[in-house]
Design a protein around this motif. Structure first.
Motif, PDB file in Angstrom:
ATOM      1  N   GLU A 177       0.829  -1.206   0.000  1.00 39.44           N
ATOM      2  CA  GLU A 177       0.000   0.000   0.000  1.00 39.44           C
ATOM      3  C   GLU A 177       0.863   1.255   0.000  1.00 39.44           C
ATOM      4  O   GLU A 177       0.551   2.234  -0.692  1.00 39.44           O
ATOM      5  N   THR A 189       3.044  10.263  -9.670  1.00 34.52           N
ATOM      6  CA  THR A 189       2.315  10.487 -10.924  1.00 34.52           C
ATOM      7  C   THR A 189       1.554  11.801 -10.885  1.00 34.52           C
ATOM      8  O   THR A 189       1.573  12.576 -11.856  1.00 34.52           O
ATOM      9  N   LYS A 190       0.873  12.101  -9.775  1.00 34.63           N
ATOM     10  CA  LYS A 190       0.124  13.354  -9.645  1.00 34.63           C
ATOM     11  C   LYS A 190       1.050  14.562  -9.750  1.00 34.63           C
ATOM     12  O   LYS A 190       0.724  15.559 -10.402  1.00 34.63           O
ATOM     13  N   LYS A 205       2.154  15.049 -13.353  1.00 36.69           N
ATOM     14  CA  LYS A 205       1.061  15.589 -14.176  1.00 36.69           C
ATOM     15  C   LYS A 205       0.925  17.096 -13.997  1.00 36.69           C
ATOM     16  O   LYS A 205       0.577  17.813 -14.924  1.00 36.69           O
ATOM     17  N   SER A 242       2.347   1.616  -3.560  1.00 35.08           N
ATOM     18  CA  SER A 242       1.356   2.040  -4.550  1.00 35.08           C
ATOM     19  C   SER A 242       0.951   3.495  -4.322  1.00 35.08           C
ATOM     20  O   SER A 242       0.744   4.253  -5.280  1.00 35.08           O
ATOM     21  N   ASP A 243       0.846   3.920  -3.050  1.00 35.89           N
ATOM     22  CA  ASP A 243       0.537   5.308  -2.743  1.00 35.89           C
ATOM     23  C   ASP A 243       1.664   6.230  -3.210  1.00 35.89           C
ATOM     24  O   ASP A 243       1.416   7.308  -3.753  1.00 35.89           O
ATOM     25  N   ASP A 255       1.380   6.659  -6.939  1.00 37.23           N
ATOM     26  CA  ASP A 255       0.264   7.562  -7.258  1.00 37.23           C
ATOM     27  C   ASP A 255       0.643   9.019  -7.019  1.00 37.23           C
ATOM     28  O   ASP A 255       0.345   9.899  -7.836  1.00 37.23           O
ATOM     29  N   ARG A 256       1.301   9.285  -5.902  1.00 36.54           N
ATOM     30  CA  ARG A 256       1.688  10.659  -5.572  1.00 36.54           C
ATOM     31  C   ARG A 256       2.736  11.201  -6.549  1.00 36.54           C
ATOM     32  O   ARG A 256       2.691  12.368  -6.937  1.00 36.54           O
TER      33      ARG A 256
END
Length: 151
Positions: free
Chosen positions: A85, A95-96, A99, A88-89, A92-93
């Motif tokens: 977890e 990637t954000k 972006k 994966s978090d 995600d962070r």
């Protein structure tokens, strides 16, 4: 490598001929046939052995996020699920942030950033026809000095 086994067998053949010279000439003919048959077999066997060794050296092992999270879980006393977890978090962070156009620096490893690639003219390799390649964004990783020196 193919010549080395053949060179090793060459001295053995005269020894076999010497043994057959004491016998009648009828034994010389089968010895010559078997010697001729052995040469191609030795060459064929040497070639396939060299190929797998070369390919095995070129392919490094790949470590997955799951394997890395399992190692981290053991090292820090977490469960594998908790560690997965966290990883994966983290992904995600990152990637954000990318972006949004921000850079992401990993101390000791390097920097992740989004680079804009302008539109350009290219060529279709099959037909040779000119085509226009549209502008795009790519994620780039710049390796840190510490990592370069350590590897």
């Amino acid at each position: 490598m193919a010549r080395t086994p053949a060179a090793k067998k060459a001295p053995a053949k005269p020894a076999a001929k010497k043994a057959t010279t004491t016998a009648k000439t009828a034994t010389k003919k089968p010895a010559a046939k078997t010697a001729a048959a052995k040469k191609p077999v030795a060459r064929k066997a040497a070639a396939p052995k060299a190929a797998p060794k070369a390919t095995a050296a070129k392919t490094p092992t790949t470590v997955t996020m799951r394997q890395l999270s399992a190692e981290m879980a053991e090292a820090h006393g977490l469960t594998k699920k908790q560690s997965e977890e966290i990883f994966s978090d983290l992904a995600d962070r990152i990637t954000k942030r990318l972006k949004k156009g921000e850079r992401f620096r990993l101390n000791g490893l390097g920097t992740l950033e989004v680079r804009k690639r302008p539109a350009r003219m290219g060529r279709n390799p099959a037909t040779g026809e000119s085509i226009k390649i549209k502008a795009s964004k790519k994620v780039a990783f710049r390796v840190s000095k510490e990592l370069k020196e350590s590897v």
